[in-house]
Scaffold this active site. Structure first.
Site, PDB file in Angstrom:
ATOM      1  N   SER A 131       0.839  -1.216   0.000  1.00 51.26           N
ATOM      2  CA  SER A 131       0.000   0.000   0.000  1.00 51.26           C
ATOM      3  C   SER A 131       0.868   1.258   0.000  1.00 51.26           C
ATOM      4  O   SER A 131       0.538   2.250  -0.652  1.00 51.26           O
ATOM      5  CB  SER A 131      -0.885   0.022   1.251  1.00 51.26           C
ATOM      6  OG  SER A 131      -1.621  -1.166   1.355  1.00 51.26           O
ATOM      7  N   ILE A 156       4.242 -10.675  -7.987  1.00 49.12           N
ATOM      8  CA  ILE A 156       4.155 -10.164  -9.357  1.00 49.12           C
ATOM      9  C   ILE A 156       3.374 -11.141 -10.237  1.00 49.12           C
ATOM     10  O   ILE A 156       3.838 -12.253 -10.524  1.00 49.12           O
ATOM     11  CB  ILE A 156       5.564  -9.863  -9.938  1.00 49.12           C
ATOM     12  CG1 ILE A 156       6.316  -8.915  -8.986  1.00 49.12           C
ATOM     13  CG2 ILE A 156       5.467  -9.285 -11.342  1.00 49.12           C
ATOM     14  CD1 ILE A 156       5.565  -7.638  -8.603  1.00 49.12           C
ATOM     15  N   ARG A 267     -33.143 -27.199  -5.383  1.00 44.08           N
ATOM     16  CA  ARG A 267     -33.043 -27.786  -4.040  1.00 44.08           C
ATOM     17  C   ARG A 267     -34.356 -27.604  -3.268  1.00 44.08           C
ATOM     18  O   ARG A 267     -34.891 -26.490  -3.194  1.00 44.08           O
ATOM     19  CB  ARG A 267     -31.905 -27.094  -3.276  1.00 44.08           C
ATOM     20  CG  ARG A 267     -31.758 -27.502  -1.833  1.00 44.08           C
ATOM     21  CD  ARG A 267     -31.151 -28.877  -1.719  1.00 44.08           C
ATOM     22  NE  ARG A 267     -30.908 -29.244  -0.325  1.00 44.08           N
ATOM     23  CZ  ARG A 267     -30.504 -30.450   0.039  1.00 44.08           C
ATOM     24  NH1 ARG A 267     -30.296 -31.390  -0.873  1.00 44.08           N
ATOM     25  NH2 ARG A 267     -30.297 -30.722   1.302  1.00 44.08           N
ATOM     26  N   LYS A 268     -34.830 -28.717  -2.692  1.00 49.58           N
ATOM     27  CA  LYS A 268     -36.091 -28.611  -1.951  1.00 49.58           C
ATOM     28  C   LYS A 268     -35.856 -28.740  -0.451  1.00 49.58           C
ATOM     29  O   LYS A 268     -35.006 -29.516  -0.004  1.00 49.58           O
ATOM     30  CB  LYS A 268     -37.056 -29.707  -2.405  1.00 49.58           C
ATOM     31  CG  LYS A 268     -37.549 -29.495  -3.832  1.00 49.58           C
ATOM     32  CD  LYS A 268     -38.875 -30.207  -4.057  1.00 49.58           C
ATOM     33  CE  LYS A 268     -39.506 -29.845  -5.383  1.00 49.58           C
ATOM     34  NZ  LYS A 268     -38.695 -30.201  -6.549  1.00 49.58           N
ATOM     35  N   GLU A 362      -4.412  -4.325  -6.447  1.00 55.63           N
ATOM     36  CA  GLU A 362      -4.770  -3.035  -7.077  1.00 55.63           C
ATOM     37  C   GLU A 362      -5.206  -2.019  -6.025  1.00 55.63           C
ATOM     38  O   GLU A 362      -6.057  -1.170  -6.291  1.00 55.63           O
ATOM     39  CB  GLU A 362      -5.864  -3.214  -8.129  1.00 55.63           C
ATOM     40  CG  GLU A 362      -5.408  -3.875  -9.395  1.00 55.63           C
ATOM     41  CD  GLU A 362      -4.338  -3.097 -10.134  1.00 55.63           C
ATOM     42  OE1 GLU A 362      -4.564  -1.917 -10.441  1.00 55.63           O
ATOM     43  OE2 GLU A 362      -3.260  -3.665 -10.371  1.00 55.63           O
TER      44      GLU A 362
HETATM   45  C1  LIG Z   1      -2.429 -12.549  -5.865  1.00 54.39           C
HETATM   46  C2  LIG Z   1      -1.757 -11.216  -5.861  1.00 54.39           C
HETATM   47  C3  LIG Z   1      -1.390 -10.626  -7.066  1.00 54.39           C
HETATM   48  C4  LIG Z   1      -0.726  -9.395  -7.066  1.00 54.39           C
HETATM   49  N1  LIG Z   1      -0.282  -8.873  -8.269  1.00 54.39           N
HETATM   50  C5  LIG Z   1       0.530  -7.790  -8.248  1.00 54.39           C
HETATM   51  C6  LIG Z   1       1.190  -7.349  -9.434  1.00 54.39           C
HETATM   52  O1  LIG Z   1       1.021  -7.909 -10.532  1.00 54.39           O
HETATM   53  N2  LIG Z   1       2.035  -6.295  -9.356  1.00 54.39           N
HETATM   54  C7  LIG Z   1       2.278  -5.633  -8.181  1.00 54.39           C
HETATM   55  O2  LIG Z   1       3.061  -4.691  -8.182  1.00 54.39           O
HETATM   56  N3  LIG Z   1       1.650  -6.027  -7.043  1.00 54.39           N
HETATM   57  C8  LIG Z   1       0.817  -7.088  -7.038  1.00 54.39           C
HETATM   58  N4  LIG Z   1       0.202  -7.523  -5.878  1.00 54.39           N
HETATM   59  C9  LIG Z   1       0.457  -6.805  -4.643  1.00 54.39           C
HETATM   60  C10 LIG Z   1      -0.762  -6.097  -4.088  1.00 54.39           C
HETATM   61  O3  LIG Z   1      -1.082  -4.983  -4.864  1.00 54.39           O
HETATM   62  C11 LIG Z   1      -0.472  -5.767  -2.627  1.00 54.39           C
HETATM   63  O4  LIG Z   1      -0.475  -6.994  -1.909  1.00 54.39           O
HETATM   64  C12 LIG Z   1      -1.472  -4.806  -2.040  1.00 54.39           C
HETATM   65  O5  LIG Z   1      -1.303  -3.530  -2.605  1.00 54.39           O
HETATM   66  C13 LIG Z   1      -1.359  -4.693  -0.509  1.00 54.39           C
HETATM   67  O6  LIG Z   1      -0.043  -4.513  -0.122  1.00 54.39           O
HETATM   68  P1  LIG Z   1       0.578  -5.430   1.036  1.00 54.39           P
HETATM   69  O7  LIG Z   1       0.306  -6.836   0.687  1.00 54.39           O
HETATM   70  O8  LIG Z   1       1.996  -5.033   1.223  1.00 54.39           O
HETATM   71  O9  LIG Z   1      -0.253  -5.078   2.312  1.00 54.39           O
HETATM   72  P2  LIG Z   1      -0.004  -3.810   3.326  1.00 54.39           P
HETATM   73  O10 LIG Z   1       0.191  -2.584   2.523  1.00 54.39           O
HETATM   74  O11 LIG Z   1       1.075  -4.192   4.269  1.00 54.39           O
HETATM   75  O12 LIG Z   1      -1.393  -3.772   4.052  1.00 54.39           O
HETATM   76  C14 LIG Z   1      -1.700  -4.592   5.189  1.00 54.39           C
HETATM   77  C15 LIG Z   1      -3.020  -4.100   5.762  1.00 54.39           C
HETATM   78  O13 LIG Z   1      -2.890  -2.733   6.195  1.00 54.39           O
HETATM   79  C16 LIG Z   1      -3.867  -1.923   5.571  1.00 54.39           C
HETATM   80  N5  LIG Z   1      -3.324  -0.601   5.263  1.00 54.39           N
HETATM   81  C17 LIG Z   1      -2.100  -0.305   4.730  1.00 54.39           C
HETATM   82  N6  LIG Z   1      -1.978   1.014   4.552  1.00 54.39           N
HETATM   83  C18 LIG Z   1      -3.142   1.571   4.949  1.00 54.39           C
HETATM   84  C19 LIG Z   1      -3.630   2.916   5.028  1.00 54.39           C
HETATM   85  N7  LIG Z   1      -2.890   3.974   4.645  1.00 54.39           N
HETATM   86  N8  LIG Z   1      -4.869   3.117   5.541  1.00 54.39           N
HETATM   87  C20 LIG Z   1      -5.636   2.072   5.940  1.00 54.39           C
HETATM   88  N9  LIG Z   1      -5.226   0.790   5.878  1.00 54.39           N
HETATM   89  C21 LIG Z   1      -4.003   0.541   5.400  1.00 54.39           C
HETATM   90  C22 LIG Z   1      -4.235  -2.662   4.274  1.00 54.39           C
HETATM   91  O14 LIG Z   1      -5.524  -2.275   3.818  1.00 54.39           O
HETATM   92  C23 LIG Z   1      -4.169  -4.105   4.748  1.00 54.39           C
HETATM   93  O15 LIG Z   1      -5.372  -4.452   5.368  1.00 54.39           O
HETATM   94  C24 LIG Z   1      -0.472  -8.735  -5.865  1.00 54.39           C
HETATM   95  C25 LIG Z   1      -0.869  -9.331  -4.649  1.00 54.39           C
HETATM   96  C26 LIG Z   1      -1.461 -10.565  -4.633  1.00 54.39           C
HETATM   97  C27 LIG Z   1      -1.775 -11.207  -3.311  1.00 54.39           C
END
Ligand SMILES: Cc1cc2nc3c(=O)[nH]c(=O)nc-3n(C[C@H](O)[C@H](O)[C@H](O)COP(=O)(O)OP(=O)(O)OC[C@H]3O[C@@H](n4cnc5c(N)ncnc54)[C@H](O)[C@@H]3O)c2cc1C
Length: 380
Positions: A131, A156, A267-268, A362
């Site tokens: 994030s 990725i 489904r019944k 995303e």
């Molecule tokens: C299957 C999959 C495919 C993906 N594909 C791609 C890809 O192709 N390319 C790419 O670059 N990334 C990709 N991602 C990464 C994805 O975009 C990130 O996992 C996502 O943005 C969340 O980041 P994080 O996992 O580091 O969680 P964190 O950022 O660590 O978040 C952890 C928790 O804290 C909360 N949080 C964090 N910051 C805030 C805030 N400011 N306010 C409120 N809540 C907050 C979040 O909502 C979450 O609940 C992929 C992830 C997965 C699991």
């Protein structure tokens, strides 16, 4: 407000995508979920019929479709298998930085290759920064006529099958958001290393890997835009990718509703179809209300993005609503199926597992709300 009457051509595109989903994706979806395999054959056929890389303009050999058409296609892909759909959508996603910020030479070099079958990936997230985009650690240091990229990327999509990557890295870390840049990096270049494949809860047909860029020498001309444009590019891409991903979520939810309707009629319980029980019927009515609302939000955001209008708020609203809606609808679908919903012999448990990631990638559902609030509260 955008006009939501679909043209004959748009209806045909949707029909083509639906037929493809039924013929090519549905029959292999369960197996791909079990084996965690990448759907190479589906990609090959999608390329053949024109459902891959739909955002590449005709001058580079692409279909040159708009964002609404992309959303129409993605709803059908999501309906059949959102893991396959996510992989296909990431090809569009990784074209966007080139389309938005690539030099004419770079577009001429890469876009025709993509049209011929190159796969792309979008490498922004890192082990310590999801994030918090500005928290990335990857750097790009200028050395003569090359940048040297070093850093780790995480989660990725398409990472192990891609031919090229749009990689985000700092060219000037001190400048924070203004010091991030984006590069096109080819798979074959020395130092590009594919790491561990994630064993995921859902969308298991999509390929999600860790990556290492170990002193990768990237020609200077592969910088997209100017040094420091990376964050702006990422935000512009989000305005386009969020509606597109949300359309997959609408497709998953629509499938869950259709399966629920069929089951509720068959489904019944207590001597009549469970669909005659108001508690069940209302669950299905709620599904319908929320799916339609999500679709309209997706179409609004897609149309605005296509027109080049500012739409960060609308894209975030579409994403937040569609993702949360999809989770709720698929969970309720499992409920409609009772114990059978929990069994892998029925389709709805997969839909529920597949739905969860929409609230995470995303931009998480929380982050979408941060964006919506920021857009509303920022000083005008
Ligand atoms: C299957 C999959 C495919 C993906 N594909 C791609 C890809 O192709 N390319 C790419 O670059 N990334 C990709 N991602 C990464 C994805 O975009 C990130 O996992 C996502 O943005 C969340 O980041 P994080 O996992 O580091 O969680 P964190 O950022 O660590 O978040 C952890 C928790 O804290 C909360 N949080 C964090 N910051 C805030 C805030 N400011 N306010 C409120 N809540 C907050 C979040 O909502 C979450 O609940 C992929 C992830 C997965 C699991």
């Amino acid at each position: 407000m955008p006009d939501f009457t679909l043209t004959e051509e748009q209806k045909e595109i949707r029909e083509l995508a639906h037929k493809f989903a039924v013929a090519e994706i549905l029959p292999v979806a369960r197996k791909l979920d079990e084996t965690h395999e990448f759907p190479h054959e589906v990609f090959r056929k999608a390329l053949e019929v024109g459902l891959l890389n739909v955002n590449i303009p005709a001058e580079y050999g692409g279909a040159g479709m708009g964002m609404l058409e992309e959303a129409l296609i993605n709803e059908e892909l999501g309906w059949a298998c959102s893991g396959v759909g996510a992989g296909m959508e990431v090809n569009n996603l990784s074209n966007w930085p080139i389309l938005l910020a690539g030099s004419p030479e770079l577009k001429k070099k890469y876009l025709p290759k993509v049209v011929e079958g190159w796969k792309g990936a979008y490498a922004l997230t890192e082990p310590e920064a999801g994030s918090d985009v500005a928290g990335i650690q990857t750097t790009a240091r200028l050395d003569g006529d090359h940048y040297v990229i070093s850093g780790s990327k995480q989660f990725i999509t398409n990472g192990s099958v891609a031919d090229f990557y749009c990689v985000f890295a700092y060219t000037n870390r001190a400048a924070r958001y203004g010091g991030m840049s984006c590069f096109v990096v080819e798979r074959g270049w020395k130092g590009v290393k594919v790491g561990k494949k994630e064993d995921k809860l859902g969308q298991r047909a999509s390929d999600t890997v860790a990556m290492e860029f170990d002193e990768v020498r990237v020609p200077r001309e592969n910088l997209l835009g100017q040094e420091g444009d990376g964050f702006r590019i990422a935000m512009q891409v989000f305005d386009r990718s969020r509606p597109a991903i949300s359309a997959l979520a609408v497709g998953v939810a629509r499938r869950a509703m259709e399966e629920s309707v069929k089951y509720a009629n068959e489904r019944k319980a207590f001597g009549k179809p469970i669909g005659d029980l108001q508690a069940v019927a209302f669950m299905i009515a709620e599904m319908s209300i929320n799916i339609d609302a999500a679709r309209l939000l997706v179409w609004r955001a897609a149309t605005m993005a296509e027109r080049g209008e500012k739409c960060a708020r609308e894209a975030a609203i579409a994403k937040a609503f569609a993702a949360d809606m999809c989770m709720k609808v698929t969970t309720d679908a499992v409920q409609v199926f009772g114990g059978y919903g929990y069994s892998r012999e029925y389709p709805v448990e997969k839909l529920m597992r597949d739905a969860k990631i929409f609230q995470i990638y995303e931009g998480t559902s929380q982050v979408q709300r941060v964006i919506i609030a920021r857009e509303l509260l920022k000083p005008h």
